[in-house]
Design an enzyme around this catalytic site. Structure first.
Site, mmCIF file in Angstrom:
data_model
loop_
_atom_site.group_PDB
_atom_site.id
_atom_site.type_symbol
_atom_site.label_atom_id
_atom_site.label_comp_id
_atom_site.label_asym_id
_atom_site.label_seq_id
_atom_site.Cartn_x
_atom_site.Cartn_y
_atom_site.Cartn_z
ATOM 1 N N GLY A 161 0.768 -1.236 0.000
ATOM 2 C CA GLY A 161 0.000 0.000 0.000
ATOM 3 C C GLY A 161 0.797 1.283 0.000
ATOM 4 C CG ASP A 162 3.694 4.430 1.677
ATOM 5 O OD1 ASP A 162 3.889 4.980 0.570
ATOM 6 O OD2 ASP A 162 4.031 4.949 2.755
ATOM 7 C CG LEU A 163 6.250 -1.848 -2.525
ATOM 8 C CD1 LEU A 163 6.790 -2.245 -1.173
ATOM 9 C CD2 LEU A 163 5.733 -3.056 -3.278
ATOM 10 C CG ASN A 167 8.109 2.297 2.996
ATOM 11 O OD1 ASN A 167 8.854 2.741 3.862
ATOM 12 N ND2 ASN A 167 6.922 2.828 2.739
#
Length: 254
Positions: A161-163, A167
């Protein structure tokens, strides 16, 4: 050795959402490893301290293959949160989830990812009235569920979701995921995020991913559509330059 992130003023449930996302992703059989949650409180989360290094092509290939397996572990529906959650965050901003399945992915994307962050960006001065109107016009088209815009409907994937590249932590053992905004969604979303700010050996990652889990036809054309949400997040947090990019993307699909 351990690493503790702490914020005495963290929003309620902030660190619990991160921990739940890490554990949900970690449960994907043969998927990408995630940081182990050692302890979580209302104001902190403690993880092991991991050493990092530059990735090799072989590690990138393995990451692509295992990311496909993470996605294939699935989710109950588009917009579903990790088990036990009804809230989420991306960076410091609240992230909406859905308790019930939406009629299609486009409805979820418009309602929970594009429109709320466009309005937040407008409130912060990062989108002007015309820019906001154009993004909202695209939301109307997304809600229609036209496969010419969104592609064919696919089962909900288990997304980080926040790749973005920051991250993905590269170690001697391979890639490790941190700081998720995990939810059920479209697999193209994570891949588009990887390309937004660049990832070492991205072409190898994508080749290995698609060899493991082929994507629907036309996915390359939809990359920028899936990047609209993170661009709007950045507009809300970091200013008008990202707002201008967001509007440019929206207009390209109108």
């Amino acid at each position: 050795m351990t690493f503790t992130k702490r914020d005495e003023n963290a929003a309620p449930g902030f660190y619990q959402a991160e921990a739940a996302g890490l554990r949900w992703l970690r449960a994907a059989a043969e998927g990408v490893p995630t940081a182990e949650v050692l302890e979580v409180t209302d104001t902190s989360i403690t993880l092991p301290r991991y050493d990092s290094m530059a990735p090799s092509p072989e590690q990138a290939q393995e990451f692509g293959r295992r990311l496909a397996l993470t996605h294939q572990a699935g989710a109950p529906h588009h917009g579903a949160p990790p088990p036990g959650l009804n809230h989420g965050f991306i960076a410091t901003l609240p992230l909406q989830h859905l308790a019930e399945p939406p009629p299609h992915w486009g409805e979820f994307y418009a309602r929970c990812r594009v429109e709320p962050f466009a309005r937040t960006a407008a409130e912060s001065g990062s989108l002007d009235a015309k820019g906001l109107a154009d993004v909202l016009k695209l939301c109307e088209q997304l809600r229609e569920g036209d496969p010419g815009l969104t592609g064919p409907e696919v089962p909900a994937a288990r997304l980080h979701g926040d790749l973005w590249s920051g991250n993905v932590l590269w170690r001697a053992e391979g890639a490790l995921l941190i700081d998720p905004a995990a939810h059920g969604g479209h697999p193209e979303t994570d891949l588009a995020m990887l390309s937004l700010f660049g990832l070492p050996h991205l072409d190898i990652v994508l080749e290995a991913y698609t060899a493991t889990a082929p994507l629907p036809p036309g996915w390359q054309h939809r990359v920028r559509l899936h990047q609209l949400h993170p661009l709007l997040v950045h507009a809300a947090l970091f200013g008008p330059s990202y707002g201008a990019q967001s509007v440019s993307v929206a207009r390209a699909y109108l």
